[in-house]
Write an enzyme that holds these catalytic residues in place. Structure first.
Site, PDB file in Angstrom:
ATOM      1  N   GLY A   1      -9.451 -20.507  49.786  1.00 56.32           N
ATOM      2  CA  GLY A   1      -9.493 -19.628  48.629  1.00 56.32           C
ATOM      3  C   GLY A   1     -10.119 -18.284  48.937  1.00 56.32           C
ATOM      4  O   GLY A   1     -10.564 -17.583  48.029  1.00 56.32           O
ATOM      5  N   LEU A   2     -10.165 -17.892  50.212  1.00 60.60           N
ATOM      6  CA  LEU A   2     -10.777 -16.629  50.628  1.00 60.60           C
ATOM      7  C   LEU A   2      -9.721 -15.625  51.095  1.00 60.60           C
ATOM      8  O   LEU A   2     -10.035 -14.641  51.747  1.00 60.60           O
ATOM      9  CB  LEU A   2     -11.800 -16.882  51.736  1.00 60.60           C
ATOM     10  CG  LEU A   2     -12.914 -17.864  51.367  1.00 60.60           C
ATOM     11  CD1 LEU A   2     -13.854 -18.074  52.550  1.00 60.60           C
ATOM     12  CD2 LEU A   2     -13.695 -17.379  50.153  1.00 60.60           C
TER      13      LEU A   2
ATOM     14  N   SER B   1       0.552 -16.859  67.109  1.00 64.85           N
ATOM     15  CA  SER B   1      -0.615 -17.064  66.265  1.00 64.85           C
ATOM     16  C   SER B   1      -1.463 -18.204  66.803  1.00 64.85           C
ATOM     17  O   SER B   1      -0.937 -19.182  67.352  1.00 64.85           O
ATOM     18  CB  SER B   1      -0.187 -17.393  64.835  1.00 64.85           C
ATOM     19  OG  SER B   1      -1.284 -17.800  64.047  1.00 64.85           O
TER      20      SER B   1
ATOM     21  N   SER C   1      -4.386 -15.186  53.745  1.00 62.89           N
ATOM     22  CA  SER C   1      -3.044 -14.599  53.786  1.00 62.89           C
ATOM     23  C   SER C   1      -3.103 -13.084  53.639  1.00 62.89           C
ATOM     24  O   SER C   1      -2.420 -12.339  54.371  1.00 62.89           O
ATOM     25  CB  SER C   1      -2.155 -15.208  52.699  1.00 62.89           C
ATOM     26  OG  SER C   1      -2.713 -15.023  51.420  1.00 62.89           O
TER      27      SER C   1
ATOM     28  N   ASP D   1      -5.606  -9.916  45.819  1.00 62.33           N
ATOM     29  CA  ASP D   1      -6.070 -10.234  47.166  1.00 62.33           C
ATOM     30  C   ASP D   1      -5.826  -9.079  48.129  1.00 62.33           C
ATOM     31  O   ASP D   1      -6.692  -8.699  48.912  1.00 62.33           O
ATOM     32  CB  ASP D   1      -5.368 -11.492  47.685  1.00 62.33           C
ATOM     33  CG  ASP D   1      -5.751 -12.726  46.900  1.00 62.33           C
ATOM     34  OD1 ASP D   1      -6.690 -12.661  46.091  1.00 62.33           O
ATOM     35  OD2 ASP D   1      -5.086 -13.763  47.093  1.00 62.33           O
TER      36      ASP D   1
ATOM     37  N   HIS E   1      -6.742 -15.488  38.164  1.00 58.21           N
ATOM     38  CA  HIS E   1      -5.384 -15.591  37.623  1.00 58.21           C
ATOM     39  C   HIS E   1      -5.086 -14.496  36.605  1.00 58.21           C
ATOM     40  O   HIS E   1      -4.071 -14.542  35.908  1.00 58.21           O
ATOM     41  CB  HIS E   1      -5.121 -16.971  37.007  1.00 58.21           C
ATOM     42  CG  HIS E   1      -4.977 -18.064  38.029  1.00 58.21           C
ATOM     43  ND1 HIS E   1      -3.763 -18.527  38.449  1.00 58.21           N
ATOM     44  CD2 HIS E   1      -5.910 -18.763  38.728  1.00 58.21           C
ATOM     45  CE1 HIS E   1      -3.958 -19.479  39.372  1.00 58.21           C
ATOM     46  NE2 HIS E   1      -5.256 -19.627  39.555  1.00 58.21           N
ATOM     47  N   THR E   2      -5.955 -13.508  36.516  1.00 53.71           N
ATOM     48  CA  THR E   2      -5.713 -12.369  35.632  1.00 53.71           C
ATOM     49  C   THR E   2      -4.840 -11.312  36.293  1.00 53.71           C
ATOM     50  O   THR E   2      -4.235 -10.494  35.611  1.00 53.71           O
ATOM     51  CB  THR E   2      -7.049 -11.725  35.210  1.00 53.71           C
ATOM     52  OG1 THR E   2      -7.861 -11.513  36.379  1.00 53.71           O
ATOM     53  CG2 THR E   2      -7.800 -12.626  34.248  1.00 53.71           C
TER      54      THR E   2
ATOM     55  N   GLY F   1      -6.930 -21.793  53.685  1.00 51.23           N
ATOM     56  CA  GLY F   1      -6.907 -22.756  52.591  1.00 51.23           C
ATOM     57  C   GLY F   1      -8.195 -22.868  51.823  1.00 51.23           C
ATOM     58  O   GLY F   1      -8.352 -23.750  50.987  1.00 51.23           O
TER      59      GLY F   1
END
Length: 401
Positions: free
Chosen positions: A143-144, A68, A147, A191, A35-36, A141
């Site tokens: 956290g990797l 997709s 997206s 990301d 979150h930085t 979903g």
């Protein structure tokens, strides 16, 4: 098994022809720095072997069609209609297309906007229509950054086929714009940068204000260490309220301190922050400020002392996310605590939080023992069985075929 054949097969079954090529981009693990990024701070992620594949072919008209493996529906529109789908004032709200397709269509829209052709994509020769089929082996979903992998694969393909000549950092910015404005997820740029700039055996140190980067060799392989991902199977979505609320708290904290962003605050500012902030805002600010310092300390430690020196920093990062930023879950806490109790050098949740994955830095010989212990702990707690696998720093986007 690679998802590349699945992308090719989906393309053929959806569009009745073969693609011009297949492009891919990796997911990422964030070693430290959570979150930085949207606070213009520091992060230290690395790209992982798990990738998203985009099979793509040019069309003779101005239509864009997207299929997709995530959904049965094929989405189609005209390129010039993208500007109407993603007006800036709405940012992700009430879209007429499914969210999964907004990642793909949003990249096409953002590429037009970044090259000065927003709203005119269908009229320029280089912006010919395309058919796109997406398949992925990046867990969604978890956290990797599944997206960013989608965005990177699609952006790389369109950059080539439309002959735009954009560099990786610009393509990362395109991906972030798609995610922020087309999807409506208020994420930073970590990301996309991690996916676009990945290198084998190295993490990428990113200054999220200047976008300056530095490759940081991790030394995991030579030290006999593995990064064990513990996917809790608790899914999350960045476009939901918890992430947005944390970002708003950070902005409020910066405003109270009279600074542009929390990047400009240091640990020495925390006593003053305690005098002028409510408890929740203070704790959000304290996480960002201390996490920025932990990223810098981790880069120094891994460079000067080797990867075994970073364990305590990973543990401190998790405690800060659990207690100050409040984005952990019982499953993530159990994963971290169990891994540490069974010999992990360090462990922390990774990603945006509210679910997803934890990582543990584990000696190669201890991977099986830690894996078994975590599985047993989850079963004893009545949690859904986790998915555990190792990852190593890997390369960024490429054209596979």
């Amino acid at each position: 098994m690679s998802a590349a054949p699945a992308a090719r097969e989906l393309f053929a079954s959806s569009f009745g022809r073969e693609p011009d090529g297949i492009w891919s981009a990796p997911g990422r693990v964030n070693l430290i720095g959570e979150h930085t990024d949207y606070n213009e701070g520091f992060v230290l992620p690395f790209a992982i072997p798990h990738r998203t594949y985009a099979a793509v072919a040019l069309r003779t008209d101005n239509r864009i069609r997207v299929a997709s493996s995530f959904a049965r529906l094929t989405v189609e529109c005209a390129l010039e209609d993208l500007a109407h789908l993603f007006p800036v004032e709405h940012q992700g709200a009430d879209r007429d297309v499914p969210e999964w397709s907004a990642y793909v269509l949003g990249v096409a829209w953002a590429l037009g906007a970044s090259t000065g052709s927003a709203g005119e994509a269908g009229s320029a020769t280089r912006f010919r229509g395309v058919d796109i089929a997406i398949a992925s082996d990046v867990p969604v979903g978890a956290g990797l950054s599944s997206s960013a992998a989608i965005e990177g694969a699609v952006a790389s393909a369109l950059n080539d086929l439309w002959e735009l000549g954009l560099d990786p950092v610009t393509l990362a910015q395109v991906g972030r714009r798609a995610e922020n404005e087309a999807v409506g997820a208020p994420t930073g740029i970590m990301d996309q940068m991690a996916s676009m700039l990945g290198q084998e055996d190295a993490a990428t140190f990113i200054d999220c204000r200047s976008l300056e980067t530095r490759s940081v060799p991790t030394g995991f392989r030579d030290a006999g260490l593995e990064v064990l991902v513990i996917d809790t199977q608790v899914t999350h979505a960045h476009s939901t309220g918890g992430y947005r609320e944390r970002r708003e708290s950070c902005e409020r904290g910066a405003q109270l301190l009279g600074i542009r962003s929390l990047r400009d605050a240091s640990v020495a500012d925390l006593p003053r922050a305690a005098e002028i902030m409510d408890d929740v805002t203070l704790r959000r600010v304290r996480h960002i400020v201390t996490e920025n310092q932990r990223v810098l300390d981790t880069v120094a430690a891994v460079t000067e002392q080797g990867p075994r020196a970073i364990g305590e920093l990973l543990v401190a990062s998790h405690a800060s996310m659990r207690d100050d930023f409040e984005i952990s879950t019982p499953e993530l806490d159990a994963a971290v605590e169990t891994a540490l109790a069974n010999g992990a050098i360090g462990a922390r949740m990774t990603g945006g939080g509210f679910g997803g994955s934890a990582i543990a830095l584990v000696a190669h010989a201890s991977v099986d023992a830690v894996t078994d212990a975590v599985q047993q702990a989850f079963a004893a707690a009545g949690f859904t069985a986790p998915h555990l696998f190792t990852v190593s720093p890997s390369d960024g986007p490429r054209r596979d075929v």
